[in-house]
Design a protein around this motif. Sequence first.
Motif, PDB file in Angstrom:
ATOM      1  N   SER A  65      17.824 -54.854 -11.796  1.00 53.94           N
ATOM      2  CA  SER A  65      19.240 -54.277 -11.705  1.00 53.94           C
ATOM      3  C   SER A  65      19.619 -53.759 -10.409  1.00 53.94           C
ATOM      4  O   SER A  65      18.765 -53.499  -9.499  1.00 53.94           O
ATOM      5  CB  SER A  65      18.936 -52.743 -12.540  1.00 53.94           C
ATOM      6  N   ALA A 112      33.039 -42.511 -13.663  1.00 50.49           N
ATOM      7  CA  ALA A 112      31.824 -43.521 -13.569  1.00 50.49           C
ATOM      8  C   ALA A 112      32.231 -44.767 -13.984  1.00 50.49           C
ATOM      9  O   ALA A 112      31.856 -45.897 -13.348  1.00 50.49           O
ATOM     10  CB  ALA A 112      30.623 -43.197 -14.657  1.00 50.49           C
ATOM     11  N   ALA A 113      32.916 -44.798 -15.084  1.00 50.32           N
ATOM     12  CA  ALA A 113      33.561 -46.425 -15.317  1.00 50.32           C
ATOM     13  C   ALA A 113      34.372 -47.046 -14.275  1.00 50.32           C
ATOM     14  O   ALA A 113      34.270 -48.156 -13.935  1.00 50.32           O
ATOM     15  CB  ALA A 113      34.374 -46.185 -16.556  1.00 50.32           C
ATOM     16  N   LEU A 166      34.032 -46.369 -10.892  1.00 47.09           N
ATOM     17  CA  LEU A 166      33.180 -46.778  -9.898  1.00 47.09           C
ATOM     18  C   LEU A 166      32.430 -48.019 -10.485  1.00 47.09           C
ATOM     19  O   LEU A 166      32.251 -48.792  -9.431  1.00 47.09           O
ATOM     20  CB  LEU A 166      32.120 -45.512  -9.635  1.00 47.09           C
ATOM     21  N   GLU A 167      32.162 -48.198 -11.612  1.00 48.13           N
ATOM     22  CA  GLU A 167      31.325 -49.093 -11.994  1.00 48.13           C
ATOM     23  C   GLU A 167      32.317 -50.491 -11.717  1.00 48.13           C
ATOM     24  O   GLU A 167      31.578 -51.667 -11.524  1.00 48.13           O
ATOM     25  CB  GLU A 167      30.920 -49.171 -13.480  1.00 48.13           C
ATOM     26  N   GLN A 168      33.573 -50.381 -12.118  1.00 48.81           N
ATOM     27  CA  GLN A 168      34.683 -51.527 -11.932  1.00 48.81           C
ATOM     28  C   GLN A 168      34.815 -51.744 -10.667  1.00 48.81           C
ATOM     29  O   GLN A 168      35.012 -52.981 -10.353  1.00 48.81           O
ATOM     30  CB  GLN A 168      35.839 -51.201 -12.654  1.00 48.81           C
ATOM     31  N   GLU A 169      34.601 -50.917  -9.605  1.00 52.20           N
ATOM     32  CA  GLU A 169      34.361 -51.268  -8.247  1.00 52.20           C
ATOM     33  C   GLU A 169      33.052 -51.796  -7.827  1.00 52.20           C
ATOM     34  O   GLU A 169      32.943 -52.052  -6.617  1.00 52.20           O
ATOM     35  CB  GLU A 169      34.757 -50.054  -7.427  1.00 52.20           C
ATOM     36  N   GLY A 170      32.113 -52.116  -8.750  1.00 56.15           N
ATOM     37  CA  GLY A 170      30.874 -52.583  -8.192  1.00 56.15           C
ATOM     38  C   GLY A 170      30.083 -51.710  -7.555  1.00 56.15           C
ATOM     39  O   GLY A 170      29.243 -52.020  -6.887  1.00 56.15           O
ATOM     40  N   LEU A 192      21.014 -48.006  -7.481  1.00 51.31           N
ATOM     41  CA  LEU A 192      22.167 -46.741  -7.672  1.00 51.31           C
ATOM     42  C   LEU A 192      22.752 -46.837  -6.307  1.00 51.31           C
ATOM     43  O   LEU A 192      22.037 -46.540  -5.370  1.00 51.31           O
ATOM     44  CB  LEU A 192      21.423 -45.730  -8.294  1.00 51.31           C
ATOM     45  N   GLN A 193      24.166 -46.410  -6.268  1.00 48.38           N
ATOM     46  CA  GLN A 193      24.849 -46.161  -5.207  1.00 48.38           C
ATOM     47  C   GLN A 193      25.429 -44.593  -5.325  1.00 48.38           C
ATOM     48  O   GLN A 193      25.769 -44.165  -4.039  1.00 48.38           O
ATOM     49  CB  GLN A 193      25.976 -47.372  -4.814  1.00 48.38           C
ATOM     50  N   PRO A 246      27.185 -49.103  -8.785  1.00 45.31           N
ATOM     51  CA  PRO A 246      26.168 -48.467  -9.757  1.00 45.31           C
ATOM     52  C   PRO A 246      26.079 -46.978  -9.952  1.00 45.31           C
ATOM     53  O   PRO A 246      25.818 -46.505  -8.711  1.00 45.31           O
ATOM     54  CB  PRO A 246      24.851 -49.384  -9.632  1.00 45.31           C
ATOM     55  N   THR A 247      26.561 -46.377 -10.837  1.00 41.68           N
ATOM     56  CA  THR A 247      26.605 -44.996 -10.936  1.00 41.68           C
ATOM     57  C   THR A 247      25.750 -44.246 -12.243  1.00 41.68           C
ATOM     58  O   THR A 247      25.816 -44.832 -13.194  1.00 41.68           O
ATOM     59  CB  THR A 247      28.045 -44.755 -11.047  1.00 41.68           C
TER      60      THR A 247
END
Length: 300
Positions: free
Chosen positions: A153, A57-58, A60-64, A156-157, A66-67
């Motif tokens: 926010s 998850a971290a 994916l979040e760094q890739e922009g 979510l993707q 939202p997970t």
Amino acid sequence: MPPPFTDDKSPICIPFILNRLKLHRQQASSQQPPPPLIIGLNGIQGVGKSTLVVPLAAALEQEGIPTLVCSIDDFYLTHEDQVALARANPDNALWQVRGEPGTHDIPLLISVFSSLLRHEATLLPQYDKALFSGQGDRLPPSSWKPINSNSNSPPLQVIILEGWCVGFRPIAPSAITAKHASPSRTLHQHRLEHLLAINEKLKEYDQVTDMFGAFLHIDSENIEYVYDWRQEQEEHLRLARGDSNAGMTKEQVVKFVDAYYPAYELYSEGLRNGLLPGRPGAQLRMIVGRDRRVKQVVEI
């Protein structure tokens, strides 16, 4: 002691997820914003799936991207409903405790996911396994996790649903009968009609599995490693608490895992053959050894 965690799976999973997300966006191009991609994650107990979802998850979040990560454990029946299920089936040992198919609130899970797919404000259930002396219970809605509650926010993707039985699909009753009659570790401990009842209940779970746009399967060279891995978790618990009496004994671990093992014997083959036949390439199978490290990767 369990070996130190080394994340050799995220580097395998992230490119796969990014590719599936790209295809998902293309297929949902008419919807703005597109619904999140739901990813199922299966792995036998102790293999490290719950540990994997954190760096996954971290990353994916760094890739922009939202997970949201959630566990099928949070959709267990309430304590009251679990007790009622056990009392209604007193001879079926598989339903005397939470875990096996039939002990989850699938209508609630479908309702929550349907709401998330529409990007609606949603409450994610929370389950406390420590309540009722370890029998567990669902917490009241006031304690559930709010999702999409802030209109500012980003939508979510990706949604990742992890769990030991996530993705299991029912098999033909004749296959249950054949497996029950063959040599096995735990199936012979149960009456055929009880295994068939579990299999029938699993049909409800297909509605969730059909929502998956991608699937991650942490498989094992030998499913029986689950007994060793669960024992290692108990040893880690004792060390973390500084209490040599904490956790389950070896005999208790065997009894605990035995309650889940029939489903591994019945449904692991189906996972390995692929559970999304209409979506070639949507399933990633990572086969690990006794050390939990990936030995082979198969895309299905």
